[in-house]
Scaffold this motif. Structure first.
Motif, short mmCIF file in Angstrom:
data_model
loop_
_atom_site.label_atom_id
_atom_site.label_comp_id
_atom_site.label_asym_id
_atom_site.label_seq_id
_atom_site.Cartn_x
_atom_site.Cartn_y
_atom_site.Cartn_z
N ASP A 178 14.38 -77.66 -6.08
CA ASP A 178 14.44 -76.21 -6.33
C ASP A 178 15.87 -75.71 -6.44
N ALA A 179 16.81 -76.36 -5.72
CA ALA A 179 18.20 -75.90 -5.81
C ALA A 179 18.83 -76.26 -7.15
N ASP A 206 10.08 -79.13 -7.11
CA ASP A 206 9.87 -79.52 -5.71
C ASP A 206 10.34 -78.34 -4.86
N ASN A 208 10.72 -76.97 -1.98
CA ASN A 208 10.77 -77.13 -0.52
C ASN A 208 11.64 -76.06 0.14
N GLN A 210 14.58 -75.60 0.38
CA GLN A 210 15.81 -76.07 1.04
C GLN A 210 16.73 -76.67 -0.01
N SER A 211 18.02 -76.47 0.20
CA SER A 211 19.00 -77.15 -0.65
C SER A 211 19.75 -78.14 0.24
MG LIG Z 1 15.12 -78.23 -2.26
#
Ligand SMILES: [Mg+2]
Ligand SMILES: Cc1ncc(C[n+]2csc(CCOP(=O)(O)OP(=O)(O)O)c2C)c(N)n1
Length: 796
Positions: A178-179, A206, A208, A210-211
């Protein structure tokens, strides 16, 4: 245990997911467990088991791999077809290699040497990994965008019937963190893709939340939805798994859904990490008094509650299969899959888990849960609850297991022995390039048919106009041009149709280089050899440099024509004057650079480039051209001169044997060097002028020759050594180019030469060529001065 009857992946006619397909689901879930184990063990082995010599952490991303494990298992073991091509999130490399290991395409030895010399790569690599990587990834965002351009190239070659007759057109698929959506190049490519009406393209995000450093913004999914929809994509969200959906349908379930929806990402992540007890505490507190909640909580112990509350869509095999198999049309589709970083591992959800590795103790607990015995860590089906023959049958029936080679070999395109030189008394290399391409377009034939040009909104200003007039713009559907239809005067009669040979892009250099990367891999990805030529303004190479590096890293083959360049662009001012591009050309692996001075050199170099880019041991080629008109030498290029031009240097004015002085020039300043030589020869009659057509080639051959000598080939000599050997020992060289002087200053080290490197290492100014060359000291006076000083110093 599952039944002994043969269960097949759905691509092979297995039952549809759902009730009847439960045994297939069991197998896929088992495979998911195997992938997770192997990915984690591969990393653990590299960091904690394998002997270390330097004390460095080896690394590898257990959490990022776990985040994608369910989705990747579903893809490789149930959804992918051999013709599909996938760019894998770089730091899910261990999961990728684990899958290939289970598919029989990766060796245990390579996994044991993960991140070690010659072993499985930290990030999937087309050139270095041996396990069927379609697109290299590593620099986040680039692999994602690459799939868009690959989908355009796939359509280009299929529409034109260039691909082998029986090769079906596959889907281009990106598995994106996602990042990665923070990278600007992703947005650039989305807009470009929309313009080109891309088809059969999947991006699986994806999500999630979070990066590397952070748990990210809660509302991002809304942006993702609207962004993709506004670009014409379908968005399929996999938010909750079947178990959570079932809980939502119960009394009190709405409140649980509502609680999750409102739960900030950071709190949700921390509870995922804490375990079921944490969820219980919060649900009891926040939903006390809501009817039905107690019953749900009472039915679940902490472990079961944790499993329920983390049952997100991206970890639920049924949800994933439904989503993937449900996408049957060709519209670009974004699958927004909610996941948990580190799912199934002790640091799941922890905000610091990106580079986290399971400790020895944590691994021991994980091993017990996975029922893996000591010494059996690499066994394919170790700890599986399904009989090995059932798993083997299933894996053996996946299309990717049986398909031996997914890469194509495409025949070479024959290049004529000579490319005609445009005749003109004075002409620039840029104009010469345009005329050569115009003539190739006019004469047609296989060479012209295989050339595809592309440019980020600078086709006409880089002299591609004549080519595009004849060969047309590529568009999947014929497009009207009102100026042409209405017979209005225009120099650009650029008809857009499926038969066009120029792909026009918006002004984003990242897109240009990714387009070239995709075009330049067409022979291997799709079995259709293309000869891509991209044009760009030389200073703006820097704008897309990482994408250019990315293209070269995966050995894509193309010609990059960059013009105008240097101070010679004079009146346009400092902003557009390229300074360090000659060094980029020298420093970039996989890209051979040339800077011709005259158009006859250009014709020779272009011919060479068209051949070189097709050779297995060839490379892409960068031509640095200019707009300055130079008076052309009246000469026929014979085989010896052709050889010298291609080898990187030839004597325009040969020196006398043993002469103490020579000029060395590259590109447009050859004119100043010629004038200076006339003056210098009044005093030093034997002085010469060497034209360096490729500092890159001369330098790399010199390095190779020195290396060969170190390895015992005492008589190894390179082209530049041979060329300069005619000079006296300790001779003075004055080098000059319209670019950074370091491109030629190394010549002083070829033997014991004294070198005065002229060039420009400062930002430019506006002015005419005379003013600017004077200011930056690359005019004839400066060259003469430098030569005089060098000779004086030599005497002192
Ligand atoms: Mg991520
Ligand atoms: C261009 C670039 N910048 C920085 C990095 C270092 N890096 C690797 S992964 C990562 C974060 C990726 O987060 P995400 O894409 O969400 O994947 P996740 O780890 O969450 O699965 C960063 C910053 C990189 N690989 N490429």
């Amino acid at each position: 245990m599952a039944s002994a009857q043969k269960i097949l992946p759905s691509t092979e006619g297995g039952a549809a997911p759902g009730a009847a397909g439960s045994t297939r689901l069991e197998i896929l879930r088992e495979l998911e467990r195997r992938v997770l184990w192997l990915a984690c063990w591969t990393i653990h082995n590299a960091n904690h088991v394998r002997p270390k010599r330097d004390g460095l952490k080896v690394g590898g991303h257990q959490a990022s791999s776990a985040s994608l494990t369910t989705l990747m298992t579903a893809l490789w073991f149930d959804c992918l077809r051999p013709e599909d091509r996938v760019a894998v999130k770089p730091h899910a490399s261990p999961a990728y290699h684990a899958i290939q290991y289970l598919l029989g395409r990766q060796s245990r030895d390579n996994l044991e040497r993960f991140r070690a010399y010659g072993g499985a790569q930290s990030y999937p690599s087309r050139t270095k990994d041996n396990d069927d990587v379609d697109f290299s990834t590593g620099s986040v965002g680039l692999g994602v965008a690459m799939t868009s351009f690959a989908s355009l190239v796939r359509d280009y070659v299929h529409i034109k019937k260039m691909a082998p007759g029986d090769a079906p057109a596959g889907r281009m698929i990106a598995l994106a963190g996602d990042a990665e959506l923070d990278e600007g190049n992703v947005f650039e490519c989305l807009l470009e893709g929309w313009k080109h009406d891309l088809r059969n393209l999947w991006w699986v995000i994806d999500y999630n939340r979070q990066s590397l450093d952070l748990v990210i913004e809660d509302r991002l999914f809304q942006r993702i939805d609207s962004l993709f929809e506004s670009m014409g994509w379908k968005v399929v969200t996999m938010k909750y798994g079947r178990r959570l959906e079932a809980a939502f349908a119960r009394r009190g379930g709405d409140a649980i859904r509502d609680w999750i929806e409102r739960c900030p990402n950071s709190l949700y992540s921390s509870l995922v990490y804490r375990g079921g007890g944490g969820f219980r505490q919060h649900l009891q507190r926040d939903l006390s008094g809501t009817s039905g909640i107690s019953a749900i909580l009472d039915e679940h112990d902490d472990t079961a509650l944790h499993a329920l509350m983390t049952n997100l869509g991206g970890h639920d095999m049924e949800t994933i299969l439904d989503a993937f198999h449900g996408a049957t049309d060709d519209r670009p589709t974004c699958f927004l899959a909610y996941t948990i970083k580190g799912y199934g591992l002790p640091f799941a959800g922890h905000k610091d888990n990106h580079a986290g590795l399971m400790s020895i103790e944590q691994m021991q607990t994980f091993r017990s849960a996975m029922q893996v015995r000591d010494g059996h860590e690499w066994d394919l089906w170790e700890g599986a609850s399904i009989a090995a023959p059932d798993l083997e049958n299933f894996v053996g029936a996946t299309p990717l297991h049986r398909h031996a080679a997914r890469r194509f070999e495409a025949p070479l395109v024959a290049i004529p022995a000579r490319i005609p030189v445009p005749r003109a008394a004075a002409i620039s290399t840029q104009e010469g390039f345009g005329r050569i391409l115009g003539e190739l377009a006019r004469s047609g034939g296989e060479l012209a048919d295989r050339i595809v040009t592309t440019s980020p909104d600078v086709a006409s200003s880089t002299s591609l106009g004549a080519w595009v007039n004849r060969r047309g713009l590529f568009d999947r559907k014929p497009q009207p041009d009102a100026f042409v239809d209405e017979n209005l005067p225009t120099t650009q009669r650029w008809v857009a149709s499926p038969s066009g040979h120029h792909i026009e892009l918006g002004i984003a250099e990242n897109n240009l280089f990714l387009m070239l990367a995709a075009l330049g891999l067409s022979h291997s990805l799709f079995g259709a050899r293309l000869l891509p030529i991209g044009t760009v303004y030389d200073p703006f190479i820097a704008r897309g440099l990482d994408a250019l590096n990315y293209a070269c890293y995966q050995d894509a083959r193309f010609i990059l024509v960059a013009t105008p360049s240097g101070l010679a662009l004079a009146p346009e001012g400092g902003a557009h004057q390229s300074v360090n591009t000659p060094l980029i050309g020298m420093g970039q692996p996989g890209l051979l650079s040339f800077e011709p001075a005259y158009v006859d050199e250009l014709a020779v170099i272009l011919r060479f480039a068209l051949e070189h880019m097709q050779q297995p041991d060839g490379s892409s080629v960068y031509l640095r051209l200019a707009t300055r008109h130079l008076e052309q030498p009246k000469r026929e290029i014979d085989a010896a001169l052709e050889h010298d031009i291609i080898s990187g240097a030839y004597w325009l004015a040969p020196p006398e044997q043993g002469c103490p002085l020579s000029l060395v020039a590259t590109g447009v300043v050859t004119e100043e060097a010629c004038r200076a030589l006339e003056l210098i020869r009044e005093d030093v009659a034997g002085a010469g002028l060497l034209i360096v057509t490729s500092a890159d080639r001369c330098h790399s051959d010199w390095v190779a020759a020195s290396r060969a000598r170190r390895h015992g080939e005492s008589d190894a000599l390179c082209h530049i050594e041979n060329q300069l050997s005619v000079l006296a020992s300790g001779a003075s060289l004055v080098s000059v180019l319209d670019g950074h002087p370091a491109a030629l200053s190394w010549l002083g080290g070829v033997a014991d030469y004294r070198i005065v490197p002229l060039g420009n290492e400062r930002f430019g100014q506006s002015g005419d060529i005379g003013d600017l060359f004077h200011h930056y000291e690359i005019d004839a006076d400066a060259i003469v001065d430098a030569a005089a000083r060098a000779l004086l110093e030599a005497i002192e």
